[in-house]
Design a protein around this motif. Structure first.
Motif, PDB file in Angstrom:
ATOM      1  N   ARG A  45       0.835  -1.213   0.000  1.00 35.98           N
ATOM      2  CA  ARG A  45       0.000   0.000   0.000  1.00 35.98           C
ATOM      3  C   ARG A  45       0.864   1.254   0.000  1.00 35.98           C
ATOM      4  NH1 ARG A  45      -5.083  -1.115   0.084  1.00 35.98           N
ATOM      5  NH2 ARG A  45      -6.006  -2.868   1.208  1.00 35.98           N
ATOM      6  N   PRO A 125      -9.874  -4.366  -6.307  1.00 35.51           N
ATOM      7  CA  PRO A 125     -10.845  -3.757  -5.387  1.00 35.51           C
ATOM      8  C   PRO A 125     -10.170  -3.141  -4.156  1.00 35.51           C
ATOM      9  CG  PRO A 125     -11.578  -5.926  -6.082  1.00 35.51           C
ATOM     10  CD  PRO A 125     -10.194  -5.760  -6.602  1.00 35.51           C
ATOM     11  N   GLN A 126      -9.082  -3.757  -3.702  1.00 33.74           N
ATOM     12  CA  GLN A 126      -8.370  -3.199  -2.545  1.00 33.74           C
ATOM     13  C   GLN A 126      -7.698  -1.865  -2.896  1.00 33.74           C
ATOM     14  OE1 GLN A 126      -5.925  -5.460  -0.010  1.00 33.74           O
ATOM     15  NE2 GLN A 126      -7.077  -7.361  -0.299  1.00 33.74           N
ATOM     16  N   THR A 129     -10.440   0.765  -2.879  1.00 37.15           N
ATOM     17  CA  THR A 129     -10.756   1.129  -1.494  1.00 37.15           C
ATOM     18  C   THR A 129      -9.702   2.097  -0.962  1.00 37.15           C
ATOM     19  OG1 THR A 129     -11.593  -1.108  -1.233  1.00 37.15           O
ATOM     20  CG2 THR A 129     -11.313   0.164   0.785  1.00 37.15           C
ATOM     21  N   GLN A 130      -8.447   1.805  -1.245  1.00 34.84           N
ATOM     22  CA  GLN A 130      -7.364   2.676  -0.760  1.00 34.84           C
ATOM     23  C   GLN A 130      -7.514   4.096  -1.327  1.00 34.84           C
ATOM     24  OE1 GLN A 130      -3.449   1.009  -0.744  1.00 34.84           O
ATOM     25  NE2 GLN A 130      -2.426   2.963  -1.029  1.00 34.84           N
ATOM     26  N   LEU A 132     -10.254   5.600  -2.284  1.00 35.84           N
ATOM     27  CA  LEU A 132     -11.396   6.289  -1.666  1.00 35.84           C
ATOM     28  C   LEU A 132     -11.099   6.687  -0.225  1.00 35.84           C
ATOM     29  CD1 LEU A 132     -14.326   4.180  -3.152  1.00 35.84           C
ATOM     30  CD2 LEU A 132     -13.630   6.504  -3.747  1.00 35.84           C
ATOM     31  N   VAL A 133     -10.451   5.801   0.512  1.00 34.21           N
ATOM     32  CA  VAL A 133     -10.138   6.108   1.920  1.00 34.21           C
ATOM     33  C   VAL A 133      -9.217   7.329   1.997  1.00 34.21           C
ATOM     34  CG1 VAL A 133      -8.893   5.265   3.961  1.00 34.21           C
ATOM     35  CG2 VAL A 133     -10.529   3.788   2.799  1.00 34.21           C
TER      36      VAL A 133
END
Ligand SMILES: C/C(=C\COP(=O)(O)OP(=O)(O)O)CCC[C@H](C)CCC[C@H](C)CCCC(C)C
Length: 335
Positions: A45, A125-126, A129-130, A132-133
């Motif tokens: 990440r 998808p992960q 999500t990252q 958007l977060v």
């Protein structure tokens, strides 16, 4: 007298270990030439967020705080500045870079297959999500800083929303500004100078049009810096039809455009400092341009493809120091 220890050259195993360590660090910072095979999710990440790119944004905030002329060393101001750096660097630059990796996954599969997305190390998808977060956390923090500073007009939230939008159209279709030489490069340069600068200024002082216009002009020097980054990928960009300036104008002409932009717009800002009677700061800024011209002549203009990184490493510190000088001058003059 102490005994002299003979210096033994590193063994091939030691050299290999050092190379591996360096590749791992490069990987974590999001630099090219990284080592593949990372599995720890937090490291993947972090790689997506390219920490190396946070530095200019954080520095821009510092320059903006200086130009506000209202920064004082209180605990509250230090905390506010730290929160603003978190906003500009890890959150919004992190969001920008993760999104850029997401939309560049096909081209990276060829150019940098070891990156977390093309290597399949992290599922799509992960990644979404990252993105958007980071975006939501960034906007929420900008709003918190507006409230904290008692702003009636939420300037930080507007700047954060604007920056996030520019970041989106820079990387994502249909606009994908990065495919357009001038627009993409200017978007990059101005986002790294004008946006964080205005943010730092608005946090501690009153953001006004003079500061906005000056930083937008200063960003043309940033455009020059952004062009330097395009020399590393001329061949790939040409194949994929990306119209970077070196692809559009050829390596030599693009190198000249780049150095003229960098030097000219710093000189223009120095001229403005003379205009507002900040002569000492203007002189320091011009003195800082001299080593940049020297490195352009010694390295960059002689062989832009070979010396781009060497030039950046040698000349960039003088450019960023000049930005702080300008920030201090504007703060001193109360612009
Ligand atoms: C994604 C970016 C650069 C990478 O470009 P490229 O793909 O051409 O290069 P690589 O091949 O080396 O990957 C940066 C793009 C910046 C963007 C236009 C806007 C950034 C906005 C700021 C993060 C917003 C800051 C606002 C704040 C301080 C309130």
């Amino acid at each position: 007298m102490s005994e002299l220890t003979p210096i033994t050259p590193p063994t091939p195993t030691e050299q290999a270990k050092a190379a591996e360590r360096s590749a791992k660090t490069r990987q974590l910072l999001g630099m090219k030439g990284a080592s593949p095979g990372e599995t720890a999710v937090w490291k993947l990440r972090l790689q997506l967020m390219k920490p190396i790119t946070w530095i200019p944004l954080i520095w821009g905030v510092v320059c903006g705080a200086a130009s506000s002329g209202e920064y004082t060393w209180t605990l509250e101001n230090v905390l506010k500045a730290a929160a603003c750096m978190l906003l500009a660097g890890p959150l919004l630059a992190g969001y920008t870079q993760t999104m850029n990796e997401y939309y560049d996954r096909d081209i990276d599969a060829i150019n940098e297959p070891y990156r977390p997305i093309p290597s399949g190390a992290i599922p799509l998808p992960q990644v979404v999500t990252q993105i958007l977060v980071l975006l939501i956390a960034g906007i929420a923090l900008a709003f918190t800083l507006d409230v904290w500073s008692g702003h009636e007009f939420p300037s930080l939230t507007i700047l954060a929303l604007f920056g996030s939008f520019i970041a989106y159209i820079y990387s994502a279709p249909p606009l994908k500004l990065k495919q357009n030489g001038w627009l993409g490069t200017y978007a990059l340069g101005s986002s790294y100078i004008a946006l964080p600068w205005c943010t730092g200024h608005a946090l501690f002082g009153e953001l006004n049009w003079k500061i906005v216009i000056l930083t937008v002009i200063y960003s043309f020097a940033g455009l020059g810096i952004a062009i330097v980054n395009d020399f590393k990928s001329v061949e790939g960009d040409r194949q994929f039809g990306l119209k970077s300036l070196p692809v559009m104008f050829g390596v030599t002409t693009a190198a000249w455009i780049c150095v003229v932009m960098i030097d000219l717009f710093q000189a223009v800002i120095a001229g403005y400092l003379v205009f507002i009677h900040e002569n000492l700061y203007a002189a320091i800024l011009l003195l800082l341009v001299i080593p940049q011209i020297t490195f352009q002549d010694m390295y960059f203009l002689r062989d832009p493809l070979k010396n781009d990184v060497k030039y950046q490493a040698s000349a960039q510190p003088f450019l960023v120091l000049g930005m702080l000088v300008v920030g201090l001058a504007l703060g001193h003059a109360g612009v």
